[in-house]
Design an enzyme around this catalytic site. Sequence first.
Site, mmCIF file in Angstrom:
data_model
loop_
_atom_site.group_PDB
_atom_site.id
_atom_site.type_symbol
_atom_site.label_atom_id
_atom_site.label_comp_id
_atom_site.label_asym_id
_atom_site.label_seq_id
_atom_site.Cartn_x
_atom_site.Cartn_y
_atom_site.Cartn_z
ATOM 1 N N GLY A 14 0.829 -1.206 0.000
ATOM 2 C CA GLY A 14 0.000 0.000 0.000
ATOM 3 C C GLY A 14 0.862 1.255 0.000
ATOM 4 O O GLY A 14 0.467 2.288 0.551
ATOM 5 N N ASN A 22 1.547 3.283 -2.302
ATOM 6 C CA ASN A 22 1.236 4.270 -3.338
ATOM 7 C C ASN A 22 0.492 5.494 -2.810
ATOM 8 O O ASN A 22 0.342 6.485 -3.510
ATOM 9 C CB ASN A 22 0.399 3.622 -4.449
ATOM 10 C CG ASN A 22 -0.923 3.089 -3.920
ATOM 11 O OD1 ASN A 22 -0.926 2.179 -3.103
ATOM 12 N ND2 ASN A 22 -2.037 3.640 -4.376
ATOM 13 N N GLY A 30 -1.112 7.771 1.025
ATOM 14 C CA GLY A 30 -1.268 7.912 2.467
ATOM 15 C C GLY A 30 -0.022 7.606 3.264
ATOM 16 O O GLY A 30 1.095 8.001 2.910
ATOM 17 N N ILE A 31 -0.209 6.868 4.347
ATOM 18 C CA ILE A 31 0.900 6.513 5.234
ATOM 19 C C ILE A 31 1.964 5.724 4.480
ATOM 20 O O ILE A 31 3.165 5.941 4.656
ATOM 21 C CB ILE A 31 0.374 5.692 6.429
ATOM 22 C CG1 ILE A 31 -0.556 6.547 7.291
ATOM 23 C CG2 ILE A 31 1.522 5.157 7.271
ATOM 24 C CD1 ILE A 31 -1.295 5.761 8.361
ATOM 25 N N GLY A 32 1.524 4.797 3.626
ATOM 26 C CA GLY A 32 2.467 3.971 2.875
ATOM 27 C C GLY A 32 3.366 4.792 1.974
ATOM 28 O O GLY A 32 4.570 4.534 1.874
ATOM 29 N N SER A 40 -3.437 -0.446 14.855
ATOM 30 C CA SER A 40 -4.209 0.736 15.239
ATOM 31 C C SER A 40 -4.607 0.619 16.699
ATOM 32 O O SER A 40 -4.757 -0.497 17.224
ATOM 33 C CB SER A 40 -5.470 0.858 14.377
ATOM 34 O OG SER A 40 -6.366 1.802 14.934
ATOM 35 N N TYR A 90 -12.855 -4.391 11.509
ATOM 36 C CA TYR A 90 -11.631 -3.585 11.503
ATOM 37 C C TYR A 90 -10.870 -3.785 12.820
ATOM 38 O O TYR A 90 -9.652 -3.974 12.828
ATOM 39 C CB TYR A 90 -11.984 -2.114 11.305
ATOM 40 C CG TYR A 90 -10.784 -1.192 11.264
ATOM 41 C CD1 TYR A 90 -10.015 -1.085 10.109
ATOM 42 C CD2 TYR A 90 -10.425 -0.442 12.378
ATOM 43 C CE1 TYR A 90 -8.916 -0.242 10.068
ATOM 44 C CE2 TYR A 90 -9.328 0.404 12.348
ATOM 45 C CZ TYR A 90 -8.573 0.503 11.190
ATOM 46 O OH TYR A 90 -7.478 1.337 11.162
#
Length: 422
Positions: free
Chosen positions: A121, A123, A125-127, A253, A279
Amino acid sequence: NTKMMQTLFLVVAGLLVFIHVALPILTTLLFRVPELLPVLGRGFGPVQGLTLAIVFVHAVAIVLGCAGSAVLTLPSVWGFGVLLCEVLLLVVFARKLKDEVDPALPTNLRSQKGHVAIVTGGNAGIGYEASLGLARLGADVVIAARDPTKGVAAAQSINKIVGSKKAHFIKLDLMSLKNIAPFVAEFKSKFERLDILVNNAGMAFLTGQQQSFTKEGYEAGFGVMHLAHFLLTRSLLPVLLKTKGSKVINVSSGAHAMATHSLFENYRDKSVQSGKGMYYRAKLCNVLFTQQIHRRLGAQVKAYAVHPGAVYTGIWNEWGPLTFNIKYLARIFDFTAKQVFRSPYQGAMDIVYLSAAPASSWVDAGSGDYVVSLRPVPASGLARDRELEGKLWDQSNQFVADYVAGSGLDAHAAWDSSSSTE
């Protein structure tokens, strides 16, 4: 009755004023006694725990302000004025709180030149920010994402910023376990070592959202955020083991603290909707997985779980008032969220720090830790349940056994053994 309502209104208003004064004092006291911080928010970071308290107080004040317009027969503009004042107070207080407690990355991070990292991931945000941070330190970073257009664009963006070809894209769609082997094969054909594996890719679940499943029939939260990363880590184990000082960083999280035992009974249940519970379960799996890697491979591969905080990303555009298309309320929410939540850069700081922490830090001596704001803190009680930890490990090994065998991976006694023989 009206008199009673007015009296009640004034009493509650007085309590709110007291809380407004007490919260800053409480904040100051908490940060002068660091041992209290992990207790706050049942595993949430200090910023999120206090911000939740502040949001609750202001939410009550907003409702009270609007109700006050009717109870005291005041003009409706009075209620709107209270709403506006409360939003501004929330923004100012939360921003001050973030500035006070969010740590900055140290300037003496170790160079990652010659090191190789994978960020799932990566590509957006956080990644993306984690990938950029590692590339700036000299690492070759593989962005593992399902959308080639976005993945290639992210790699090109990072390469332009750092001024050299440090970011690379390899397609990986975690919605099917069958996609792991081709990704690993391509990675091994291009790189001979793996210093850092960041299991970051995930998905958020909103109340009322349609339930989804992976190609193998697992609930998507469990399948993508845990099981696919479990198989990915197992498949990359030979490369991790031959790379001295390798690390696995699982993005969890503080929401893991909300998971319950009952969520671990069925991973293919189509009778319930995906939502917050799914989640919570996935994020608890990340912490349990981290601790088992440490117990089994701690001398060879270090593992950490991180809580990036409440980070403002595109997912918030689909939450709350925006879901109901309330235009002006949505704008207020969006503006407030930008001020209160952490940026993707701040959310990625723990990942970059764990990857390149100074030699004098606690990181090299630690493993299996749950990390918030650059330091280890206790995870939730359920996250420290050794029986649940072992159960999840055994189930996960069972679920991916055919894919491990099909990839021709050699057996690894520490990884493949049952928790009962650990």
